[in-house]
Write an enzyme that holds these catalytic residues in place. Sequence first.
Site, PDB file in Angstrom:
ATOM      1  N   HIS A 307      56.490 -42.240   6.067  1.00  0.00           N
ATOM      2  CA  HIS A 307      57.740 -41.848   6.736  1.00  0.00           C
ATOM      3  C   HIS A 307      58.902 -42.528   6.034  1.00  0.00           C
ATOM      4  O   HIS A 307      58.781 -43.662   5.577  1.00  0.00           O
ATOM      5  CB  HIS A 307      57.719 -42.270   8.211  1.00  0.00           C
ATOM      6  CG  HIS A 307      58.723 -41.542   9.034  1.00  0.00           C
ATOM      7  ND1 HIS A 307      60.041 -41.943   9.121  1.00  0.00           N
ATOM      8  CD2 HIS A 307      58.621 -40.423   9.770  1.00  0.00           C
ATOM      9  CE1 HIS A 307      60.702 -41.093   9.895  1.00  0.00           C
ATOM     10  NE2 HIS A 307      59.856 -40.162  10.302  1.00  0.00           N
ATOM     11  N   ASP A 364      53.326 -36.041  12.815  1.00  0.00           N
ATOM     12  CA  ASP A 364      52.603 -34.796  12.497  1.00  0.00           C
ATOM     13  C   ASP A 364      51.100 -34.986  12.390  1.00  0.00           C
ATOM     14  O   ASP A 364      50.360 -34.009  12.266  1.00  0.00           O
ATOM     15  CB  ASP A 364      53.136 -34.238  11.169  1.00  0.00           C
ATOM     16  CG  ASP A 364      54.572 -33.765  11.322  1.00  0.00           C
ATOM     17  OD1 ASP A 364      55.442 -34.240  10.572  1.00  0.00           O
ATOM     18  OD2 ASP A 364      54.815 -32.957  12.235  1.00  0.00           O
TER      19      ASP A 364
HETATM   20  C1  SDX Z   1      58.627 -35.725   9.554  1.00  0.00           C
HETATM   21  O1  SDX Z   1      62.826 -38.182   8.688  1.00  0.00           O
HETATM   22  C2  SDX Z   1      62.270 -37.947   9.819  1.00  0.00           C
HETATM   23  O2  SDX Z   1      62.608 -38.552  10.852  1.00  0.00           O
HETATM   24  C3  SDX Z   1      61.198 -36.838   9.799  1.00  0.00           C
HETATM   25  C4  SDX Z   1      60.404 -36.657  11.090  1.00  0.00           C
HETATM   26  C5  SDX Z   1      61.271 -36.130  12.207  1.00  0.00           C
HETATM   27  O3  SDX Z   1      60.895 -36.348  13.381  1.00  0.00           O
HETATM   28  O4  SDX Z   1      62.247 -35.361  11.919  1.00  0.00           O
HETATM   29  O5  SDX Z   1      59.831 -37.893  11.471  1.00  0.00           O
HETATM   30  C6  SDX Z   1      59.281 -35.632  10.888  1.00  0.00           C
HETATM   31  O6  SDX Z   1      59.042 -35.065   8.626  1.00  0.00           O
HETATM   32  C7  SDX Z   1      57.497 -36.720   9.382  1.00  0.00           C
HETATM   33  C8  SDX Z   1      56.979 -36.767   7.903  1.00  0.00           C
HETATM   34  C9  SDX Z   1      56.013 -35.585   7.712  1.00  0.00           C
HETATM   35  N1  SDX Z   1      55.632 -35.497   6.297  1.00  0.00           N
HETATM   36  C10 SDX Z   1      54.393 -35.808   5.890  1.00  0.00           C
HETATM   37  O7  SDX Z   1      53.502 -36.275   6.612  1.00  0.00           O
HETATM   38  C11 SDX Z   1      54.138 -35.502   4.408  1.00  0.00           C
HETATM   39  C12 SDX Z   1      53.438 -36.694   3.758  1.00  0.00           C
HETATM   40  N2  SDX Z   1      54.377 -37.806   3.692  1.00  0.00           N
HETATM   41  C13 SDX Z   1      55.092 -38.023   2.450  1.00  0.00           C
HETATM   42  O8  SDX Z   1      55.409 -36.849   1.759  1.00  0.00           O
HETATM   43  C14 SDX Z   1      56.209 -39.067   2.566  1.00  0.00           C
HETATM   44  O9  SDX Z   1      55.666 -40.148   3.207  1.00  0.00           O
HETATM   45  C15 SDX Z   1      57.519 -38.687   3.232  1.00  0.00           C
HETATM   46  C16 SDX Z   1      58.111 -37.465   2.649  1.00  0.00           C
HETATM   47  C17 SDX Z   1      57.330 -38.515   4.689  1.00  0.00           C
HETATM   48  C18 SDX Z   1      58.481 -39.868   3.004  1.00  0.00           C
HETATM   49  O10 SDX Z   1      58.698 -39.935   1.638  1.00  0.00           O
HETATM   50  P1  SDX Z   1      59.703 -41.030   1.044  1.00  0.00           P
HETATM   51  O11 SDX Z   1      60.370 -41.823   2.101  1.00  0.00           O
HETATM   52  O12 SDX Z   1      60.584 -40.331   0.048  1.00  0.00           O
HETATM   53  O13 SDX Z   1      58.724 -42.025   0.361  1.00  0.00           O
HETATM   54  P2  SDX Z   1      58.338 -41.967  -1.150  1.00  0.00           P
HETATM   55  O14 SDX Z   1      58.007 -40.562  -1.524  1.00  0.00           O
HETATM   56  O15 SDX Z   1      59.384 -42.680  -1.917  1.00  0.00           O
HETATM   57  O16 SDX Z   1      56.964 -42.791  -1.156  1.00  0.00           O
HETATM   58  C19 SDX Z   1      56.947 -44.196  -1.364  1.00  0.00           C
HETATM   59  C20 SDX Z   1      55.572 -44.473  -1.994  1.00  0.00           C
HETATM   60  C21 SDX Z   1      55.306 -43.612  -3.236  1.00  0.00           C
HETATM   61  O17 SDX Z   1      54.364 -44.299  -4.013  1.00  0.00           O
HETATM   62  P3  SDX Z   1      54.941 -45.230  -5.294  1.00  0.00           P
HETATM   63  O18 SDX Z   1      55.759 -44.254  -6.149  1.00  0.00           O
HETATM   64  O19 SDX Z   1      55.777 -46.295  -4.656  1.00  0.00           O
HETATM   65  O20 SDX Z   1      53.692 -45.722  -5.987  1.00  0.00           O
HETATM   66  O21 SDX Z   1      54.539 -44.111  -1.056  1.00  0.00           O
HETATM   67  C22 SDX Z   1      53.762 -43.040  -1.590  1.00  0.00           C
HETATM   68  C23 SDX Z   1      54.590 -42.397  -2.665  1.00  0.00           C
HETATM   69  O22 SDX Z   1      53.750 -41.767  -3.641  1.00  0.00           O
HETATM   70  N3  SDX Z   1      53.505 -42.128  -0.476  1.00  0.00           N
HETATM   71  C24 SDX Z   1      52.341 -41.504  -0.260  1.00  0.00           C
HETATM   72  C25 SDX Z   1      52.530 -40.791   0.935  1.00  0.00           C
HETATM   73  N4  SDX Z   1      53.778 -40.984   1.389  1.00  0.00           N
HETATM   74  C26 SDX Z   1      54.383 -41.805   0.512  1.00  0.00           C
HETATM   75  N5  SDX Z   1      51.173 -41.502  -0.948  1.00  0.00           N
HETATM   76  C27 SDX Z   1      50.169 -40.739  -0.425  1.00  0.00           C
HETATM   77  N6  SDX Z   1      50.280 -40.035   0.723  1.00  0.00           N
HETATM   78  C28 SDX Z   1      51.430 -40.027   1.427  1.00  0.00           C
HETATM   79  N7  SDX Z   1      51.547 -39.326   2.543  1.00  0.00           N
END
Ligand code: SDX
Length: 428
Positions: A307, A364
Amino acid sequence: MSDKATLEYNGQKYEFPIIKGSEDELAVNIKTLRGVSGGLITIDPGYKNTGSCESAITFLDGEKGVLRYRGYSIEELAEKADFLEVAYLLIFGELPNKEQLEAFHVDIKNESHVDEEMKKILDAFPKSAHPMGVLSSLTSALIAFNPVSVNVTSNAEMYGAIVRILAKFPVLVAWTLRKKKGFPLDYGDDSLGYVENIHKMMFKKPSQEYKKNKQVIDALDQLLILHADHEQNCSTSTVRIVGSSHAGLFASLSAGISALWGPLHGGANQAVIEMLEAIEADGGDTKKYMAKAKDKNDPFRLMGFGHRVYKNFDPRAKIIKKAADKVLEDLGIDDPILEIAKGLEKEALEDQYFVDRKLYPNVDFYSGIIYRALGIPTEMFTVMFALGRLPGWIAQWREMRLNNEPIGRPRQIYTGANQRPFVNLDKR
Ligand code: SDX
């Protein structure tokens, strides 16, 4: 604590006021930056460190896993309130008394008709169309049948637009589902509660009386509350920026629905179930999917995990996880997917990659398991998210308009070609 921040650049010092919120959050107000510095701007891809507005609607503390709507904790609201009450609270700022809630519901019921011509637009879509695309289109199409809801200026016009969309959007949701099922597109029953009526519109079989199931309605009501608002997430920011051009509430909501559709945002609830089903089909091999999620060369992410703001448990995920157990037990459903989800959660919470990145289950991760148990098709999961988020989007749009916020127009840093002379076609 200082009430100013100083930026020093090229031997010049620039001071900016600090804004402090009611929960002691601090922000540097840089609205004079470009002017006083001769052109300096800030840049922050994804706005990870940038506030877009001051808002009195929702507070969340990602480090502590705290979520409150207008000061009330999500835990209390999920347990003690109903969805229409929470919608009123988010939009107007206070919990309604009996008379206010009743009047609000009557005003909504009086607007629950949808122009028959709208069915022709729905009919034009193939049954295979994703419901989020259908709903975004239908929400925009509603403008043509409700022109008074476009450029609202008075409080009365704003209230009219708000009750209109709270009444009509659930009908469009139901019609979208019924079209997929080949069921007649009819209405609900104004004698029912707001959420019960939504459930009836969605699921009443043409030849059978609607049978109320309190456990199902309570579970749906709680899920909608848990999705109702979440401060400046991607889709809400979309609603606010579209609304800032005075495009009107329905157009802003239509844009928000499209933003929510993405699998990184609201579309994740559908992606979670598809992932869990794939793991089940793979013999429950969670380790393979964990490895994929950690493999930088693999675009796969563990859907429902991580998140932007929560670096602790998403409080909504905790509530939904408990509710999932209860709903499946109440309905006597044994869904192996739930056990796979719990196994995956346990593994991820013990895995260094996830621990280091503070990746926890989000809203989710478990919601789809309840939607399945309630008989909602997977493709409709994100639509249910939109149904829940509707009052939050409305509240945020209303706050932005009442605060007379300026049109949203970010700046950029240009990295393209410098000026060069045009070359005629025969010379290229
Ligand atoms: C919602 O914003 C809100 O409030 C949204 C929400 C709402 O109520 O409106 O809460 C609803 O959208 C919840 C999120 C639903 N999405 C998912 O479950 C999809 C999977 N999650 C990821 O795509 C991710 O965690 C996000 C998009 C939710 C957040 O992404 P960020 O904040 O841009 O984080 P990032 O991509 O910079 O990740 C930081 C690190 C990275 O690794 P490094 O480059 O540091 O090595 O964490 C890793 C990412 O690769 N990472 C994950 C991951 N989420 C982040 N690795 C594997 N699986 C994941 N799910």
